[in-house]
Design a protein around this motif. Structure first.
Motif, short mmCIF file in Angstrom:
data_model
loop_
_atom_site.label_atom_id
_atom_site.label_comp_id
_atom_site.label_asym_id
_atom_site.label_seq_id
_atom_site.Cartn_x
_atom_site.Cartn_y
_atom_site.Cartn_z
N ALA A 123 0.32 15.30 -30.30
CA ALA A 123 -0.86 16.01 -30.82
C ALA A 123 -0.62 17.52 -30.87
O ALA A 123 -0.97 18.18 -31.85
CB ALA A 123 -2.09 15.70 -29.97
N ALA A 124 -0.01 18.06 -29.82
CA ALA A 124 0.22 19.50 -29.77
C ALA A 124 1.22 19.95 -30.84
O ALA A 124 1.00 20.94 -31.54
CB ALA A 124 0.70 19.92 -28.39
N VAL A 125 2.33 19.22 -30.96
CA VAL A 125 3.36 19.61 -31.94
C VAL A 125 2.86 19.39 -33.36
O VAL A 125 3.06 20.23 -34.25
CB VAL A 125 4.67 18.84 -31.69
N ASN A 126 2.17 18.27 -33.58
CA ASN A 126 1.64 18.01 -34.92
C ASN A 126 0.58 19.04 -35.29
O ASN A 126 0.50 19.49 -36.43
CB ASN A 126 1.05 16.59 -34.96
N GLY A 127 -0.24 19.42 -34.30
CA GLY A 127 -1.23 20.46 -34.56
C GLY A 127 -0.58 21.79 -34.90
O GLY A 127 -1.03 22.50 -35.80
N LEU A 250 -9.62 34.79 -45.55
CA LEU A 250 -10.21 34.76 -44.21
C LEU A 250 -10.40 33.33 -43.72
O LEU A 250 -10.04 32.99 -42.58
CB LEU A 250 -11.56 35.49 -44.23
N VAL A 251 -10.97 32.49 -44.58
CA VAL A 251 -11.18 31.08 -44.22
C VAL A 251 -9.85 30.41 -43.88
O VAL A 251 -9.75 29.65 -42.91
CB VAL A 251 -11.89 30.34 -45.38
N SER A 252 -8.82 30.72 -44.65
CA SER A 252 -7.51 30.11 -44.44
C SER A 252 -6.87 30.59 -43.14
O SER A 252 -6.28 29.80 -42.40
CB SER A 252 -6.59 30.41 -45.62
N VAL A 253 -6.97 31.90 -42.87
CA VAL A 253 -6.37 32.44 -41.64
C VAL A 253 -7.03 31.84 -40.41
O VAL A 253 -6.36 31.38 -39.47
CB VAL A 253 -6.49 33.98 -41.61
N VAL A 254 -8.35 31.80 -40.40
CA VAL A 254 -9.07 31.22 -39.26
C VAL A 254 -8.73 29.74 -39.13
O VAL A 254 -8.52 29.22 -38.03
CB VAL A 254 -10.59 31.43 -39.41
N GLY A 255 -8.64 29.04 -40.28
CA GLY A 255 -8.33 27.62 -40.26
C GLY A 255 -6.95 27.31 -39.69
O GLY A 255 -6.73 26.20 -39.19
N MET A 256 -6.03 28.26 -39.75
CA MET A 256 -4.70 28.03 -39.19
C MET A 256 -4.74 27.79 -37.69
O MET A 256 -3.87 27.11 -37.13
CB MET A 256 -3.80 29.24 -39.48
N PHE A 257 -5.75 28.33 -37.00
CA PHE A 257 -5.80 28.22 -35.55
C PHE A 257 -6.46 26.93 -35.09
O PHE A 257 -6.34 26.56 -33.92
CB PHE A 257 -6.55 29.42 -34.96
N GLY A 258 -7.16 26.23 -36.00
CA GLY A 258 -7.88 25.03 -35.61
C GLY A 258 -6.98 23.89 -35.15
O GLY A 258 -7.16 23.36 -34.04
N PRO A 260 -3.73 23.75 -34.08
CA PRO A 260 -3.05 23.97 -32.79
C PRO A 260 -4.03 23.98 -31.61
O PRO A 260 -3.70 23.47 -30.53
CB PRO A 260 -2.39 25.35 -32.96
N LEU A 261 -5.22 24.55 -31.82
CA LEU A 261 -6.22 24.60 -30.75
C LEU A 261 -6.64 23.20 -30.33
O LEU A 261 -6.60 22.85 -29.13
CB LEU A 261 -7.44 25.40 -31.21
N SER A 307 -13.92 26.14 -41.01
CA SER A 307 -12.47 25.99 -41.15
C SER A 307 -11.79 25.88 -39.80
O SER A 307 -10.76 25.21 -39.66
CB SER A 307 -11.89 27.16 -41.94
N LEU A 308 -12.36 26.53 -38.78
CA LEU A 308 -11.82 26.41 -37.42
C LEU A 308 -12.16 25.05 -36.82
O LEU A 308 -11.29 24.35 -36.29
CB LEU A 308 -12.36 27.53 -36.54
N VAL A 309 -13.43 24.67 -36.92
CA VAL A 309 -13.88 23.40 -36.34
C VAL A 309 -13.18 22.22 -37.01
O VAL A 309 -12.88 21.22 -36.34
CB VAL A 309 -15.41 23.26 -36.49
N ALA A 310 -12.85 22.34 -38.29
CA ALA A 310 -12.18 21.25 -39.00
C ALA A 310 -10.80 20.95 -38.43
O ALA A 310 -10.22 19.90 -38.74
CB ALA A 310 -12.06 21.58 -40.49
N GLY A 311 -10.30 21.81 -37.56
CA GLY A 311 -9.04 21.54 -36.89
C GLY A 311 -9.08 20.29 -36.04
O GLY A 311 -8.02 19.74 -35.68
#
Length: 396
Positions: A123-127, A250-258, A260-261, A307-311
């Motif tokens: 999960a961590a690596v795939n995230g 902005l939406v894309s940058v924030v979404g990048m962290f979802g 991995p989080l 976009s973050l929560v969708a992670g």
């Protein structure tokens, strides 16, 4: 090697989200209707999703590297077809060809990770891979908007063609499958045996709940980020194209962290499905809230938070990984990925129909689009809860 494969995935992310920025100029120059925009965006995902079973077979038989190298050049060809398009039909053909070329991109990464990393790290690596690959979404934010604003939408496709060629070259030079353990390369001897293996997968009752939810979760995010966010900001709130690009970025940058989080927060097999259902319902509520909003700041903030929560979608990959024995992982991931992207094609088409029907019903276009998306997402969460779960999850 994983980073090289992620380069291909990043370009597939870029190609699948070009419509968010290109929709306004395509409407102006080619006169595309909302229904045609939905078909334009959905054609990529129809091709991408429809070929996942065959790409899974190819990866099992020939490995991730050779499968990607054989197919990915079609992304360059498709981008060149799009750049020279003079009508809607040629655009559809281009999107379909690009979708075929990108079809093995993320499945190759996922299978590579499942074979090279311990199950508890999956999960961590795939995230992390999902997060890094989301760099492709950044390309179709401000950078693509600037290219289109300075030149044309055709130039945007040409830039993506060059980047796709560079990604293919990176995979050619850096990925070495001879280092893969021989046991992991065991595969069906022929297509008939591989298809029989898919029959075994669908015979398991819990496969259907996984497929139903997968058809709507990522689809909801891509329907907004990859198609309607640009037109919504331009038409509902009067944003310019570059301003829209800033919001998309902005939406894309924030979404990048979802991804991995949520990959690091993965609660394990016992609680993971509860988290998936909760995340789906929270995102559905956000769509419904945006549907009835008329405030630009509210729509921008909610889109960004969403976009973050969708992670949490990365937890679905871990759910699939734990729901099947190791010998079925490649096929299970192929079916799951197929459902993800056929779902995107379906939702983008359905929301295009909703957008086209809205004026006749006296409903604001984007209210219809967002309410349809949120409603479908909520129904998918309910279905996932009610359909059979795998033994490891139901035991919880």
């Amino acid at each position: 090697m994983l980073m090289a494969l992620i380069c291909g995935f990043a370009l597939s992310q870029a190609f699948r989200t070009v419509a968010a920025i290109l929709a306004p100029p395509l409407q102006r120059e080619l006169g595309l209707s909302p229904q045609q925009l939905g078909l334009f965006a959905g054609a990529f995902h129809l091709a991408f999703g429809g070929l996942q079973l065959f790409m899974g077979m190819g990866i099992d038989v020939w490995g991730p590297r050779r499968t990607v190298l054989a197919v990915f050049p079609l992304t360059v060809a498709g981008a060149l077809i799009a750049a020279t398009a003079d009508g809607f039909t040629q655009l559809l053909v281009a999107q379909f060809v690009i979708g075929v070329g990108c079809a093995p991109a993320f499945l190759a990464c996922t299978v590579f990770i499942s074979r090279r990393f311990a199950p508890e790290r999956f999960a961590a690596v795939n995230g992390a891979a999902l997060g890094i690959g989301s760099v492709g979404l950044l390309v179709t934010g401000t950078p693509l908007a600037w290219v289109v604003d300075q030149a044309s939408w055709r130039a945007g496709f040409l830039v993506l063609a060059v980047l796709a060629a560079a990604a293919w070259l990176a995979i050619l030079l850096l990925v070495n499958e001879s280092k893969e353990p021989a046991a992991d390369r065991a595969a069906p001897a022929n297509a008939v045996a591989a298809l029989r293996g898919y029959g075994e997968l669908f015979a398991l009752r819990h496969t259907w709940g996984i497929v139903v939810l997968a058809s709507f979760t990522y689809a909801s995010f891509l329907t907004l980020r990859g198609l309607w966010l640009g037109p919504l900001l331009v038409e509902r709130h009067g944003f310019g194209l570059v301003q829209t690009g800033h919001v998309v970025l902005l939406v894309s940058v924030v979404g990048m962290f979802g991804p991995p989080l949520f990959g690091r927060l993965d609660p394990g097999d016992r609680l993971r499905r509860r988290w998936i259902i909760a995340g789906t319902l929270v995102v559905a509520a956000m769509y419904l809230a945006m549907a009835f909003s008329r405030h630009a700041v509210f729509d921008v903030v909610v889109s960004t938070v969403m976009s973050l929560v969708a992670g949490y979608i990365v937890l679905q990959y871990a759910d699939v990984r734990s729901a099947y024995p190791a010998r079925m992982t490649g096929r299970a991931m192929a079916v799951f990925t197929m459902a993800l992207f056929l779902g995107v094609a379906l939702m983008q088409w359905v929301t295009g129909v909703a957008a086209g029907a809205a004026p006749a019903l006296g409903i604001e276009t984007y209210q219809a689009v967002l309410a349809t998306t949120g409603g479908l997402l909520a129904l998918a969460a309910i279905a996932f809860r009610l359909l059979p779960a795998p033994a490891v999850s139901s035991a919880a």
